[in-house]
Design a protein around this motif. Structure first.
Motif, PDB file in Angstrom:
ATOM      1  N   LYS A 188       3.413   5.727  -5.892  1.00 55.92           N
ATOM      2  CA  LYS A 188       3.238   5.595  -7.284  1.00 55.92           C
ATOM      3  C   LYS A 188       2.127   6.413  -7.944  1.00 55.92           C
ATOM      4  O   LYS A 188       2.325   7.254  -8.703  1.00 55.92           O
ATOM      5  CB  LYS A 188       3.067   4.110  -7.803  1.00 55.92           C
ATOM      6  N   MET A 189       1.123   6.510  -6.811  1.00 54.74           N
ATOM      7  CA  MET A 189      -0.140   7.361  -7.288  1.00 54.74           C
ATOM      8  C   MET A 189       0.440   8.933  -6.947  1.00 54.74           C
ATOM      9  O   MET A 189      -0.216   9.739  -7.765  1.00 54.74           O
ATOM     10  CB  MET A 189      -1.147   7.034  -6.436  1.00 54.74           C
ATOM     11  N   LEU A 190       1.185   9.235  -6.169  1.00 56.29           N
ATOM     12  CA  LEU A 190       1.674  10.756  -5.743  1.00 56.29           C
ATOM     13  C   LEU A 190       2.363  11.037  -6.855  1.00 56.29           C
ATOM     14  O   LEU A 190       2.340  12.261  -7.369  1.00 56.29           O
ATOM     15  CB  LEU A 190       2.338  10.655  -4.546  1.00 56.29           C
ATOM     16  N   VAL A 228       0.776  -1.165  -0.100  1.00 56.03           N
ATOM     17  CA  VAL A 228       0.000   0.026  -0.180  1.00 56.03           C
ATOM     18  C   VAL A 228       0.765   1.343   0.042  1.00 56.03           C
ATOM     19  O   VAL A 228       0.496   2.341  -0.739  1.00 56.03           O
ATOM     20  CB  VAL A 228      -0.906  -0.079   1.209  1.00 56.03           C
ATOM     21  N   VAL A 229       2.019   1.203   0.626  1.00 52.81           N
ATOM     22  CA  VAL A 229       2.771   2.385   0.784  1.00 52.81           C
ATOM     23  C   VAL A 229       3.556   2.477  -0.691  1.00 52.81           C
ATOM     24  O   VAL A 229       3.515   3.482  -1.142  1.00 52.81           O
ATOM     25  CB  VAL A 229       4.156   2.327   1.742  1.00 52.81           C
ATOM     26  N   GLN A 242      -4.477   0.624  -4.261  1.00 58.06           N
ATOM     27  CA  GLN A 242      -4.826   1.897  -4.319  1.00 58.06           C
ATOM     28  C   GLN A 242      -6.141   2.236  -3.731  1.00 58.06           C
ATOM     29  O   GLN A 242      -6.336   3.430  -3.279  1.00 58.06           O
ATOM     30  CB  GLN A 242      -4.971   2.227  -5.822  1.00 58.06           C
ATOM     31  N   LEU A 243      -7.000   1.302  -3.709  1.00 61.91           N
ATOM     32  CA  LEU A 243      -8.182   1.435  -3.003  1.00 61.91           C
ATOM     33  C   LEU A 243      -7.968   1.804  -1.422  1.00 61.91           C
ATOM     34  O   LEU A 243      -8.566   2.744  -0.719  1.00 61.91           O
ATOM     35  CB  LEU A 243      -9.105   0.260  -2.967  1.00 61.91           C
ATOM     36  N   ILE A 271     -11.471   5.929  -5.444  1.00 64.63           N
ATOM     37  CA  ILE A 271     -11.933   4.572  -4.916  1.00 64.63           C
ATOM     38  C   ILE A 271     -12.718   3.860  -5.826  1.00 64.63           C
ATOM     39  O   ILE A 271     -12.470   2.482  -6.036  1.00 64.63           O
ATOM     40  CB  ILE A 271     -12.854   5.135  -3.794  1.00 64.63           C
ATOM     41  N   PHE A 272     -13.820   4.521  -6.824  1.00 65.63           N
ATOM     42  CA  PHE A 272     -14.513   3.650  -7.503  1.00 65.63           C
ATOM     43  C   PHE A 272     -13.946   3.118  -8.652  1.00 65.63           C
ATOM     44  O   PHE A 272     -14.275   1.975  -9.037  1.00 65.63           O
ATOM     45  CB  PHE A 272     -15.574   4.486  -8.079  1.00 65.63           C
TER      46      PHE A 272
END
Length: 283
Positions: free
Chosen positions: A76-78, A70-71, A248-249, A237-238
């Protein structure tokens, strides 16, 4: 001479009482004040259980990835998926909805609390609209305003409005009659009565409603963005749910939880500051 000594002694006791707060400790007992870590015990236990379940694969990693995964997904998302942009989009919607909804609620709540005629005029309409969930309004509002930010702001502002309005109204109506009678004895003007008696007495109820409304606005933005829109934490989220991107959720869920906690703590500190004159049971 005895009378003079008694007077001096009484003055000294009074001065000591003023200078030393009730919660102050004796100089000899002062020591290093350690931070209260009680609130971190349960999150730490949850993290340990989470890591244990992921390590021994009690739950399929598709449904519960490890904390380190998750970290990694957060980073990656950031850095690659504009997480900061989506976060700011959600904050912008929540901020505007909270300001618009609570400001309108305070104005109308104070007016209805001070005037029975105003309450009778708005009451039936507001009571009817209040029982229609904000999400039920979303499809119609999307038809009117599209899927952009204004539609989400309007839906969330509607949900914020009623808790603040009702608590403001009831806070004013619950002011002790003794205060009103005392104000009449002191011949206070109408404005002085409102400013010095009614609003301070109703302020605890108002502050609680604002604190609740701020948390409610942050929670609803997820639903509003998930049902309509192409940006924001709710959309992420969706999208993650549809693509089975559980890491990512969970990133979005953790961010929502931490930001919600920060909002609540900020409102709590504001409440304490505004109501610092009010003393109650500390538990």
């Amino acid at each position: 001479m005895s009378h003079t000594s008694d007077t001096i002694e009484a003055a000294a006791v009074e001065a000591a009482t003023v200078d030393l707060p009730a919660h102050a400790e004796a100089p000899g007992r002062r020591g290093l004040q350690l931070p209260n870590l009680t609130g971190f015990i349960l999150p730490f236990i949850i993290l340990i259980l989470w890591q244990t379940a992921a390590t021994y694969k009690w739950i399929d990693p598709v449904f519960l990835p490890a904390p380190l995964t998750v970290v990694t997904a957060f980073w990656k998302m950031l850095t690659k998926q504009k997480l900061a942009f989506d976060f700011l989009a959600s904050i912008n919607i929540v901020g505007q909805a909270f300001i618009y909804g609570s400001a309108a609620a305070l104005l109308l709540g104070i007016a209805a609390g001070l005037s029975r005629k105003v309450e009778e005029f708005f009451g039936p309409t507001f009571d009817t609209i209040r029982h229609i969930p904000g999400i039920a309004w979303l499809p119609l509002i999307v038809l009117w305003l599209g899927i952009g930010a204004p539609a989400k702001i309007l839906v969330i502002a509607k949900s914020v409005f009623f808790p603040v309005f009702l608590n403001t109204l009831q806070g004013i109506r619950n002011v002790e009659k003794n205060y009103i009678e005392l104000a009449k004895v002191l011949t206070l003007t109408r404005w002085q009565l409102i400013r010095k008696v009614i609003l301070p007495a109703a302020m605890p109820s108002i502050m609680v409603s604002l604190r609740y409304a701020a948390g409610l606005a942050w929670a609803l933005v997820v639903v509003a963005e998930g049902l309509s829109g192409l940006e924001g934490l709710g959309f992420l989220i969706f999208r993650a749910q549809g693509l089975l991107l559980t890491d990512q959720l969970l990133v979005c869920m953790v961010i929502i939880g931490l930001v919600g906690f920060a909002i609540d703590r900020s409102m709590f500190l504001a409440q304490k500051r505004v109501l610092k004159w009010k003393q109650g049971y500390d538990g």
